[in-house]
Design an enzyme around this catalytic site. Structure first.
Site, PDB file in Angstrom:
ATOM      1  N   LYS A  32       0.826  -1.212   0.000  1.00 46.71           N
ATOM      2  CA  LYS A  32       0.000   0.000   0.000  1.00 46.71           C
ATOM      3  C   LYS A  32       0.859   1.260   0.000  1.00 46.71           C
ATOM      4  O   LYS A  32       0.504   2.258  -0.618  1.00 46.71           O
ATOM      5  CB  LYS A  32      -0.957   0.012   1.195  1.00 46.71           C
ATOM      6  CG  LYS A  32      -2.071  -1.009   1.059  1.00 46.71           C
ATOM      7  CD  LYS A  32      -3.252  -0.699   1.958  1.00 46.71           C
ATOM      8  CE  LYS A  32      -4.367  -1.682   1.667  1.00 46.71           C
ATOM      9  NZ  LYS A  32      -5.549  -1.452   2.473  1.00 46.71           N
ATOM     10  N   LYS A  78      -5.290 -10.152  -5.672  1.00 44.81           N
ATOM     11  CA  LYS A  78      -6.516 -10.426  -4.897  1.00 44.81           C
ATOM     12  C   LYS A  78      -7.613  -9.397  -5.224  1.00 44.81           C
ATOM     13  O   LYS A  78      -7.313  -8.247  -5.548  1.00 44.81           O
ATOM     14  CB  LYS A  78      -6.225 -10.470  -3.393  1.00 44.81           C
ATOM     15  CG  LYS A  78      -6.048  -9.126  -2.732  1.00 44.81           C
ATOM     16  CD  LYS A  78      -6.313  -9.194  -1.213  1.00 44.81           C
ATOM     17  CE  LYS A  78      -6.423  -7.777  -0.665  1.00 44.81           C
ATOM     18  NZ  LYS A  78      -7.161  -7.613   0.546  1.00 44.81           N
ATOM     19  N   LYS A 106     -11.110  -3.954  -2.459  1.00 51.42           N
ATOM     20  CA  LYS A 106     -12.053  -2.853  -2.585  1.00 51.42           C
ATOM     21  C   LYS A 106     -11.363  -1.525  -2.833  1.00 51.42           C
ATOM     22  O   LYS A 106     -12.004  -0.548  -3.162  1.00 51.42           O
ATOM     23  CB  LYS A 106     -13.014  -2.770  -1.402  1.00 51.42           C
ATOM     24  CG  LYS A 106     -12.476  -2.792  -0.016  1.00 51.42           C
ATOM     25  CD  LYS A 106     -13.694  -2.859   0.921  1.00 51.42           C
ATOM     26  CE  LYS A 106     -13.392  -3.535   2.225  1.00 51.42           C
ATOM     27  NZ  LYS A 106     -12.521  -2.727   3.075  1.00 51.42           N
TER      28      LYS A 106
HETATM   29  P1  ATP Z   1      -8.402  -3.295   0.686  1.00 55.07           P
HETATM   30  O1  ATP Z   1      -8.200  -4.040  -0.573  1.00 55.07           O
HETATM   31  O2  ATP Z   1      -8.913  -1.925   0.490  1.00 55.07           O
HETATM   32  O3  ATP Z   1      -7.270  -3.412   1.626  1.00 55.07           O
HETATM   33  P2  ATP Z   1     -10.003  -5.494   1.395  1.00 55.07           P
HETATM   34  O4  ATP Z   1     -10.855  -5.749   0.219  1.00 55.07           O
HETATM   35  O5  ATP Z   1      -8.819  -6.354   1.616  1.00 55.07           O
HETATM   36  O6  ATP Z   1      -9.599  -3.993   1.396  1.00 55.07           O
HETATM   37  P3  ATP Z   1     -10.603  -5.512   4.212  1.00 55.07           P
HETATM   38  O7  ATP Z   1     -11.544  -4.677   4.957  1.00 55.07           O
HETATM   39  O8  ATP Z   1      -9.175  -5.163   4.339  1.00 55.07           O
HETATM   40  O9  ATP Z   1     -10.954  -5.536   2.663  1.00 55.07           O
HETATM   41  O10 ATP Z   1     -10.847  -7.040   4.561  1.00 55.07           O
HETATM   42  C1  ATP Z   1     -11.964  -7.538   5.222  1.00 55.07           C
HETATM   43  C2  ATP Z   1     -11.959  -9.040   5.252  1.00 55.07           C
HETATM   44  O11 ATP Z   1     -12.143  -9.567   3.934  1.00 55.07           O
HETATM   45  C3  ATP Z   1     -10.669  -9.663   5.764  1.00 55.07           C
HETATM   46  O12 ATP Z   1     -10.974 -10.792   6.556  1.00 55.07           O
HETATM   47  C4  ATP Z   1      -9.944 -10.089   4.524  1.00 55.07           C
HETATM   48  O13 ATP Z   1      -9.067 -11.159   4.749  1.00 55.07           O
HETATM   49  C5  ATP Z   1     -11.103 -10.498   3.642  1.00 55.07           C
HETATM   50  N1  ATP Z   1     -10.763 -10.359   2.228  1.00 55.07           N
HETATM   51  C6  ATP Z   1     -10.439  -9.212   1.599  1.00 55.07           C
HETATM   52  N2  ATP Z   1     -10.194  -9.443   0.293  1.00 55.07           N
HETATM   53  C7  ATP Z   1     -10.374 -10.778   0.109  1.00 55.07           C
HETATM   54  C8  ATP Z   1     -10.264 -11.648  -1.028  1.00 55.07           C
HETATM   55  N3  ATP Z   1      -9.939 -11.174  -2.223  1.00 55.07           N
HETATM   56  N4  ATP Z   1     -10.521 -12.958  -0.856  1.00 55.07           N
HETATM   57  C9  ATP Z   1     -10.878 -13.438   0.349  1.00 55.07           C
HETATM   58  N5  ATP Z   1     -10.987 -12.690   1.456  1.00 55.07           N
HETATM   59  C10 ATP Z   1     -10.740 -11.370   1.355  1.00 55.07           C
END
Ligand code: ATP
Ligand code: LTN
Length: 330
Positions: free
Chosen positions: A114, A197, A200
């Site tokens: 990041k 991955k 968001k």
């Molecule tokens: P960002 O990409 O903005 O960091 P994020 O999509 O990873 O956000 P978080 O709020 O950081 O979202 O994660 C919330 C939960 O969703 C965590 O338990 C994380 O492990 C899970 N998660 C996030 N992205 C994935 C993914 N692509 N596949 C499975 N689990 C995910």
């Protein structure tokens, strides 16, 4: 007396919640809700480690709360609350900051990724300290289990290290938690780039299916999802895109991937995509509709969050006091 084992997890109210958040986190929370004493947090202090527009943040916090409830989190069975409403999270972070080491935080891959995106020099100190705040979240509740996606494994390891180090320096204080990472859905990949991955914070809308996407948007995104060369529908390392589509299919239907492969043995990528689009629409529609209903009544949502924070504070206060005492700050 604590009878049931505790679970803690959280999602940041930033960007749009997507299929990865649902399959990697939310769906599993709902599945284990009956068995444990659960704390499901909206980690708004984590969200501000990167710049947020206050107006949007305010509405995202409610949106995430509504999605938790619409997905099946029951506030009677689980404590649902906002991190910023329990000041002990920030307070324990400071104590743990003084136990965490500069070197170990520098090795966190999420920070490196990041920070690199926005330019390392201008990354906030909060972004650097993000994993310590996450450790404080978990340790405050003496959670035994932390259901998350695969991307959080390293942060969980650090949490365990900090708990052990604190216990060693100051005496048994914290439960050393375990990550709970289920096989299906633990790492959903981006639709446009199956080696990254689903995230968001991605600027590309087509890279993720948001939980609140309308059916036609879902269909379009799945239709446009990247595929691999060849035509066979199999999950394998040389077919990351098809593997990802199969994982999503399996995650939402509960059908094991080998069985889906069998079903599509004589079919093409187009057939799989068409059916998958309907599986996703069907899986997400009830959640989207219920979220909308809940958002129509923001006062009720706020009350649920406030009641949750009160329950959370009780546990958090007592753990923080214990940590203070151990360190000689009583
Ligand atoms: P960002 O990409 O903005 O960091 P994020 O999509 O990873 O956000 P978080 O709020 O950081 O979202 O994660 C919330 C939960 O969703 C965590 O338990 C994380 O492990 C899970 N998660 C996030 N992205 C994935 C993914 N692509 N596949 C499975 N689990 C995910
Ligand atoms: N860092 C997590 C969100 C998070 C979290 C937590 C998850 C913050 N605090 C405590 C589990 C337990 C992420 O998913 N990016």
């Amino acid at each position: 007396m604590q009878t049931r084992r505790r679970v803690f997890s959280g999602i940041q109210p930033s960007g749009n919640l997507h299929l990865g958040n649902y399959l990697g986190a939310l769906k599993n929370w709902v599945g284990i809700q009956e068995r444990y004493e659960n704390y499901f947090c909206i980690v708004d202090l984590h969200a501000i480690t990167v710049p947020q527009d206050p107006k949007i943040l305010r509405s995202k916090i409610r949106e995430v709360a509504a999605i938790y409830l619409a997905s099946g989190i029951d506030p009677e069975k689980s404590v649902v609350f906002r991190q910023s409403r329990v000041p002990e999270h920030a307070e324990l972070t400071w104590l743990l900051n003084c136990v965490a080491r500069f070197g170990e935080l520098s090795r966190m891959t999420q920070f490196k990724d990041k920070a690199q995106k926005g330019g390392a020099e201008s990354a906030s100190v909060g972004l650097y300290d993000y994993p310590v705040l996450m450790a404080a979240d978990i340790l405050l509740y003496n959670a035994h289990l932390v259901p998350v996606g695969e991307d959080q494994r390293q942060h969980l390891e650090l949490t365990r290290t900090l708990a052990r180090r604190f216990n060693h320096l100051y005496g048994e204080t914290f439960v050393v938690p375990e990550a709970m990472i289920l096989k299906t859905g633990a790492r959903i990949m981006a639709l446009d780039e199956p080696t990254a991955k689903m995230s968001k914070s991605s600027p590309v809308q087509g890279s993720y299916v948001a939980i609140l996407d309308e059916p036609d948007t879902v269909r379009r995104k799945i239709r446009r999802a990247k595929t691999d060369s060849g035509s066979e529908i199999t999950a394998s390392p040389d077919k990351p895109a098809i593997t990802n589509l199969l994982d999503i299919y399996g995650g939402l239907t509960g059908v094991p991937v080998p069985e889906i492969e069998k079903q599509y043995r004589s079919k093409g990528y187009g057939d799989l995509k068409k059916d998958l689009a309907e599986v996703v629409v069907e899986g997400l529609s009830p959640i989207r509709d219920r979220t909308r209903e809940l958002l129509d009544n923001p006062r009720e949502l706020d009350e649920i969050l406030e009641a949750g924070a009160e329950r959370a504070r009780e546990v958090a206060r007592s753990t923080l006091h214990e940590a203070w005492t151990r360190m000689g700050l009583d």
